[in-house]
Design an enzyme around this catalytic site. Structure first.
Site, PDB file in Angstrom:
ATOM      1  N   GLU A   6       4.233  -4.807  12.238  1.00 60.62           N
ATOM      2  CA  GLU A   6       3.231  -3.554  12.067  1.00 60.62           C
ATOM      3  C   GLU A   6       2.080  -4.197  11.451  1.00 60.62           C
ATOM      4  OE1 GLU A   6       3.366  -0.537  13.438  1.00 60.62           O
ATOM      5  OE2 GLU A   6       5.648  -0.263  13.720  1.00 60.62           O
ATOM      6  N   ASN A  17       0.650  -0.970   0.006  1.00 63.20           N
ATOM      7  CA  ASN A  17       0.086   0.143  -0.013  1.00 63.20           C
ATOM      8  C   ASN A  17       0.789   1.077  -0.061  1.00 63.20           C
ATOM      9  OD1 ASN A  17       0.621  -0.663   2.644  1.00 63.20           O
ATOM     10  ND2 ASN A  17      -1.046   0.488   3.505  1.00 63.20           N
ATOM     11  N   GLU A  74       8.152   1.566  15.705  1.00 64.36           N
ATOM     12  CA  GLU A  74       9.184   2.138  14.760  1.00 64.36           C
ATOM     13  C   GLU A  74       9.130   3.726  15.221  1.00 64.36           C
ATOM     14  OE1 GLU A  74       7.441   0.675  11.196  1.00 64.36           O
ATOM     15  OE2 GLU A  74       9.437  -0.614  11.064  1.00 64.36           O
ATOM     16  N   CYS A 119      -3.252   1.208   6.745  1.00 62.72           N
ATOM     17  CA  CYS A 119      -3.558   0.315   8.063  1.00 62.72           C
ATOM     18  C   CYS A 119      -4.283   1.149   9.060  1.00 62.72           C
ATOM     19  CB  CYS A 119      -2.173  -0.132   8.560  1.00 62.72           C
ATOM     20  SG  CYS A 119      -0.975   1.464   8.606  1.00 62.72           S
TER      21      CYS A 119
HETATM   22  P1  NAD Z   1       0.676  -9.412   3.303  1.00 61.17           P
HETATM   23  O1  NAD Z   1       0.870  -9.614   4.697  1.00 61.17           O
HETATM   24  O2  NAD Z   1      -0.250 -10.240   2.493  1.00 61.17           O
HETATM   25  O3  NAD Z   1       2.018  -9.076   2.499  1.00 61.17           O
HETATM   26  C1  NAD Z   1       2.993  -8.276   3.079  1.00 61.17           C
HETATM   27  C2  NAD Z   1       4.300  -8.799   2.772  1.00 61.17           C
HETATM   28  O4  NAD Z   1       4.445  -9.959   3.482  1.00 61.17           O
HETATM   29  C3  NAD Z   1       4.366  -8.984   1.171  1.00 61.17           C
HETATM   30  O5  NAD Z   1       5.834  -8.541   0.824  1.00 61.17           O
HETATM   31  C4  NAD Z   1       4.250 -10.675   1.052  1.00 61.17           C
HETATM   32  O6  NAD Z   1       4.828 -11.076  -0.271  1.00 61.17           O
HETATM   33  C5  NAD Z   1       5.000 -10.781   2.286  1.00 61.17           C
HETATM   34  N1  NAD Z   1       4.760 -12.294   2.675  1.00 61.17           N
HETATM   35  C6  NAD Z   1       3.620 -12.888   2.584  1.00 61.17           C
HETATM   36  N2  NAD Z   1       3.336 -14.178   3.078  1.00 61.17           N
HETATM   37  C7  NAD Z   1       4.832 -14.272   3.771  1.00 61.17           C
HETATM   38  C8  NAD Z   1       5.482 -15.006   4.740  1.00 61.17           C
HETATM   39  N3  NAD Z   1       4.987 -16.384   4.720  1.00 61.17           N
HETATM   40  N4  NAD Z   1       6.545 -15.042   5.069  1.00 61.17           N
HETATM   41  C9  NAD Z   1       7.438 -13.826   4.559  1.00 61.17           C
HETATM   42  N5  NAD Z   1       6.556 -12.914   4.083  1.00 61.17           N
HETATM   43  C10 NAD Z   1       5.607 -13.251   3.605  1.00 61.17           C
HETATM   44  O7  NAD Z   1      -0.056  -7.633   3.457  1.00 61.17           O
HETATM   45  P2  NAD Z   1      -0.521  -6.998   2.114  1.00 61.17           P
HETATM   46  O8  NAD Z   1      -1.692  -7.529   1.760  1.00 61.17           O
HETATM   47  O9  NAD Z   1       0.542  -6.770   1.252  1.00 61.17           O
HETATM   48  O10 NAD Z   1      -0.717  -5.520   2.981  1.00 61.17           O
HETATM   49  C11 NAD Z   1      -1.968  -5.249   3.557  1.00 61.17           C
HETATM   50  C12 NAD Z   1      -1.792  -5.398   5.187  1.00 61.17           C
HETATM   51  O11 NAD Z   1      -0.751  -4.640   5.467  1.00 61.17           O
HETATM   52  C13 NAD Z   1      -3.119  -4.880   5.835  1.00 61.17           C
HETATM   53  O12 NAD Z   1      -3.473  -6.022   6.873  1.00 61.17           O
HETATM   54  C14 NAD Z   1      -2.763  -3.842   6.392  1.00 61.17           C
HETATM   55  O13 NAD Z   1      -3.261  -3.159   7.552  1.00 61.17           O
HETATM   56  C15 NAD Z   1      -1.103  -3.972   6.667  1.00 61.17           C
HETATM   57  N6  NAD Z   1      -0.623  -2.535   6.867  1.00 61.17           N
HETATM   58  C16 NAD Z   1       0.182  -2.352   8.124  1.00 61.17           C
HETATM   59  C17 NAD Z   1       0.752  -1.188   8.602  1.00 61.17           C
HETATM   60  C18 NAD Z   1       1.226  -0.844   9.761  1.00 61.17           C
HETATM   61  O14 NAD Z   1       2.189   0.038   9.700  1.00 61.17           O
HETATM   62  N7  NAD Z   1       0.769  -1.381  10.889  1.00 61.17           N
HETATM   63  C19 NAD Z   1       0.878  -0.270   7.298  1.00 61.17           C
HETATM   64  C20 NAD Z   1       0.520  -0.848   6.023  1.00 61.17           C
HETATM   65  C21 NAD Z   1      -0.249  -2.097   5.924  1.00 61.17           C
END
Ligand code: NAD
Length: 474
Positions: free
Chosen positions: A227, A130, A438, A261
């Site tokens: 996060e 995102n 962070e 998020c």
């Molecule tokens: P996701 O968890 O599907 O993917 C995030 C990253 O993790 C990607 O690079 C993905 O390839 C990687 N990944 C997936 N499975 C993995 C595994 N088993 N081991 C290691 N890496 C793996 O998340 P998304 O759909 O890309 O993003 C949306 C989510 O992120 C939402 O839940 C959102 O709230 C959260 N988010 C949190 C924050 C925060 O700062 N708290 C900020 C932005 C987004």
């Protein structure tokens, strides 16, 4: 090969080969090899290089923002702001590099005891789709400032600007090998976080991925910061400035097409202002322009993928039976955009207790509205979530605002504002929103660990030491 799409019109922007486990191994080894020399450089030298990175980001701002808009579908105004913020993040940590301090600890006259904050070594950063460029900066800048190497895995859907950042880092003088950006998806990420050469994992993403990474990290005892997502409430009392509330509520959940998020996705209104505020929010939402994120009059672009669009549409479809759809904006009618992943910003209320829309993160432009009777009711509803990332409270009563801030179970509370963030202010969640912090002074705690050094100031045997002696531990 994996196609990288533009969500604006589903056009293929690039084809990338995902990094394999053996690529990950090469990257981690190269980062390990480069890290000790980087850590030995003075903090001032590291800081100068980070400033040079910031200069290059600013010099390439327009190109980076346009690439980001193409790849994420976010409006150009937002991606420009994010790229500018990323440059600011490099500058902030450039300054932090020279602020690292240990402590001397006066344990008694027989010892001189102090701590030395040391870098972990290799930091694995894994980020979502995102806010790709800014999150890449947010992981790499503090890692480098404090003397670590960093292997970053951007999301498979949005790797382009993070890869471009790797080029800018090299141009700025970051030594070869120290930062590696690895394209790929889940398999690449899993290979990275399970690599025994990784000393610290900093992850931003979905809570289920966070749990999987925490399990992997536990197997290697690798420290990890998570996060994760949210279902953040915005709570509005009758004495609030309602004009500001309406604007902040709309921006707080519909900006970036809801893919934040910290999206304020639950609106809790006091019953006495419920109809008034709901009407005004609904009016603004109906007027939102969904469309091409490159056009100036567009308020929100598409969702990132067809899968994310379908997930959001599923929540909206369900709301027709679990609640009442109050307002929706129109979808774009531009034929150029017909293959893009657009969804209508939607406001829903009268949701049944336990409705998914009240509990689960949508990560799309959908606002769930409920009413409350009094302060206790508002707090109970705000805390009725497994997530705990952020909350907003709107009131002219400062005591009420701080009472709420003290009792709401989240990592960040905004009083009479929403969605403001700074490199200086700690950020992170509780519950399903993750752990670790962070930003600000917390970043030094996250990316450095203290080593304790004891020096004897006497010539005799240490006090309390020896067989059967009291006082020694461990
Ligand atoms: P996701 O968890 O599907 O993917 C995030 C990253 O993790 C990607 O690079 C993905 O390839 C990687 N990944 C997936 N499975 C993995 C595994 N088993 N081991 C290691 N890496 C793996 O998340 P998304 O759909 O890309 O993003 C949306 C989510 O992120 C939402 O839940 C959102 O709230 C959260 N988010 C949190 C924050 C925060 O700062 N708290 C900020 C932005 C987004």
């Amino acid at each position: 090969m994996v196609d990288v799409f533009s969500p604006i019109d589903a056009r293929v922007l690039a084809r990338l080969t995902p990094a394999t486990p053996s690529d990950v191994d090469v990257a981690v080894r190269a980062a390990r090899a480069a890290q000790p020399a980087w850590a030995r450089r003075t903090a001032g030298e590291r800081g100068r290089i980070l400033h040079a990175v910031a200069d290059l980001i600013e010099a390439n701002l327009e190109e980076l923002a346009e690439t980001e808009t193409c790849n994420t579908g976010k409006i150009l105004g937002d991606t420009r702001r994010e790229v500018r913020r990323a440059a600011g993040t490099f500058r902030y940590y450039a300054g932090c590099a020279e602020q690292v301090r240990g402590e001397t600890i006066p344990v008694g006259t027989e010892y001189h005891t102090y701590t030395v904050p040391e870098p972990y070594g290799v930091v694995a950063g894994v980020i979502p789709w995102n806010v790709p460029f800014f999150f890449a900066a947010k992981k790499i800048a503090p890692a480098l400032a404090f003397g670590n190497a960093c292997v970053l895995k951007p999301a498979e859907e949005t790797p382009l600007t993070a890869l471009r950042l790797a080029g800018l880092l090299a141009e700025a003088g970051v030594p070869e090998g120290l930062v590696q950006v690895l394209p790929g998806g889940r398999e690449t990420g899993a290979a990275l976080v399970s690599h025994p050469g990784v000393d610290l994992i900093v992850f931003t993403g979905h809570h289920e991925t966070g749990k999987a990474i925490a399990r992997t990290a536990a197997a290697n005892l690798t420290p990890v910061a998570l996060e994760l997502g949210g279902k953040s409430p915005q709570v509005v009392f009758p004495d609030a400035d309602l004009d500001r509330v309406v604007d902040a509520v709309v921006l707080g959940v519909f900006a970036s097409c809801g893919q934040m998020c910290i999206a304020g996705s639950r609106l809790l209104l006091h019953e006495s202002i419920y109809d008034d505020v709901l009407d005004r929010v609904a009016e603004q939402v109906r007027a939102l322009r969904v469309g091409d994120p490159f056009e100036e009059e567009t308020d929100l672009g598409p969702q990132i993928t067809a899968a994310q669009r379908d997930k959001t549409l599923g929540f909206i479809a369900e709301s027709h039976s679990t609640g009442r759809v109050v307002a929706q904006a129109a979808l774009p009618d531009d034929v150029r955009l017909r293959d893009g992943f657009y969804v209508p910003p939607t406001v829903v209320d009268r949701l049944a207790d336990g409705a998914r829309l009240l509990r689960e993160e949508v990560f799309g432009p959908v606002l769930a509205v409920s009413s409350f009777r009094d302060d206790a009711d508002a707090l109970r509803m705000a805390n009725d979530s497994l997530f705990g990332l952020a909350a907003g409270v709107w009131t002219a009563d400062i005591a009420r605002a701080h009472r709420f801030a003290g009792q709401v179970r989240v990592g960040t509370v905004w009083i009479n504002t929403y969605r403001v963030l700074s490199d200086l202010v700690p950020f992170g969640g509780v519950g399903l929103s993750g752990y670790g912090r962070e930003n600000g002074t917390e970043a030094a705690r996250l990316y450095l660990r203290p080593k304790s050094v004891w020096t004897s100031l006497t010539t005799g045997l240490p006090q309390g030491y020896g067989l059967g002696g009291a006082g020694a531990a461990g």
